[in-house]
Design an enzyme around this catalytic site. Sequence first.
Site, mmCIF file in Angstrom:
data_model
loop_
_atom_site.group_PDB
_atom_site.id
_atom_site.type_symbol
_atom_site.label_atom_id
_atom_site.label_comp_id
_atom_site.label_asym_id
_atom_site.label_seq_id
_atom_site.Cartn_x
_atom_site.Cartn_y
_atom_site.Cartn_z
ATOM 1 N N CYS A 128 64.075 -25.717 1.361
ATOM 2 C CA CYS A 128 64.170 -26.347 2.540
ATOM 3 C C CYS A 128 63.309 -25.230 3.654
ATOM 4 O O CYS A 128 64.158 -24.901 4.598
ATOM 5 C CB CYS A 128 65.445 -26.949 2.995
ATOM 6 S SG CYS A 128 65.187 -27.809 4.383
ATOM 7 N N HIS A 158 62.041 -18.557 7.184
ATOM 8 C CA HIS A 158 61.640 -18.125 5.821
ATOM 9 C C HIS A 158 60.159 -17.722 5.724
ATOM 10 O O HIS A 158 59.851 -16.677 5.158
ATOM 11 C CB HIS A 158 61.990 -19.245 4.785
ATOM 12 C CG HIS A 158 63.158 -19.670 4.809
ATOM 13 N ND1 HIS A 158 63.641 -21.209 5.150
ATOM 14 C CD2 HIS A 158 64.276 -19.412 4.007
ATOM 15 C CE1 HIS A 158 64.641 -21.521 4.800
ATOM 16 N NE2 HIS A 158 65.291 -20.261 3.964
ATOM 17 N N LYS A 170 70.168 -13.342 10.102
ATOM 18 C CA LYS A 170 70.843 -14.395 10.652
ATOM 19 C C LYS A 170 72.204 -14.397 9.726
ATOM 20 O O LYS A 170 73.347 -14.612 10.369
ATOM 21 C CB LYS A 170 70.376 -15.769 10.628
ATOM 22 C CG LYS A 170 71.271 -16.869 10.993
ATOM 23 C CD LYS A 170 70.563 -18.084 11.536
ATOM 24 C CE LYS A 170 70.285 -18.829 9.985
ATOM 25 N NZ LYS A 170 71.380 -19.435 9.198
ATOM 26 N N ARG A 223 70.121 -26.005 7.607
ATOM 27 C CA ARG A 223 71.178 -26.822 7.966
ATOM 28 C C ARG A 223 71.010 -27.706 9.141
ATOM 29 O O ARG A 223 71.415 -28.611 9.638
ATOM 30 C CB ARG A 223 72.473 -26.269 8.031
ATOM 31 C CG ARG A 223 72.951 -25.912 6.441
ATOM 32 C CD ARG A 223 74.478 -25.679 6.308
ATOM 33 N NE ARG A 223 74.918 -25.480 5.099
ATOM 34 C CZ ARG A 223 74.945 -24.557 4.456
ATOM 35 N NH1 ARG A 223 74.706 -23.269 4.867
ATOM 36 N NH2 ARG A 223 75.444 -24.596 3.222
#
Length: 284
Positions: free
Chosen positions: A32, A37, A149, A187
């Site tokens: 995802c 990323h 993060k 998320r």
Amino acid sequence: MKIVPSLTDISQLTSSWKKQGQTISLVPTMGCLHEGHLSLMRKAKDMGGKVIVSIFVNPLQFGPNEDLASYPRQFVIDCELAENEGVDAVFCPENKYMYGDSFQTAVTVSKLSQGMCGKDRPGHFDGVSTVVAKLFNLTRADSAVFGQKDFQQLAVIRQLVKDLNFPIQIIGSPIVREDDGLAMSSRNKYLHGDSRQQALCLYSSIIAARELVTESRDKILAQTVIEQTKEIIARAGAALEYAVLKDESTLLDDVVVSSDSILVLAAKIDGTVRLIDNGRLFPD
Ligand code: PAF
């Protein structure tokens, strides 16, 4: 770009690269993929050798009541995104091959896995440490890039590498944020309308903490920052899971805010979506 589901094939591929004198940089992900990323992939590309992105939704790091089944998956899109970044291989093992029936080993980084996310998600960091150790062994990567993060995850992985003498360099990459400050996360896909708005309270807490420390001439107690954070999160209608002030170099809890202080927090948005964020309180 090669798509490699097999454990044997990834080991063979990386062995052949090593024989050619190539270095390998790994970006471990659960898929995802988002801009955060992609920034990790760019850092990996900067290392100059081959880049592998692993996509594996690791069941070991999800608790029984967590979102393993519903975790967002978009494999075809992920491969396109990785290819556009010049990634050399996507390693996408199946669960049954990563953890065969006889699998029984766990890697535990004992102290750093406690507290913060470790308190709210028992066993989570054992799952992360175990899969990351496997990914390092399978890919024989020389470096691996992780997002800052996941503050505690990065600390746990650095400790794991040090304690178990993995011959790999760990690179932390800065948080990538949406225009309004929300830290990018897979998320975030769960957020819509009001909950998307509510989620901004994490970043607002960091900004407010920064303002508090830059406007004050006196020393500020960590507790003052934490109380302010609690108020901001509660006012937004979210549920704070934890807020702590950590010294970035020692990883110990701060009592008084210092130039190394970093506010680390997790909150549940709309009662369901658990988000994490962190930020330094003084500019670099
Ligand atoms: O940060 C993540 O996406 C995961 O925890 C990781 C490092 C890929 C391990 O499954």
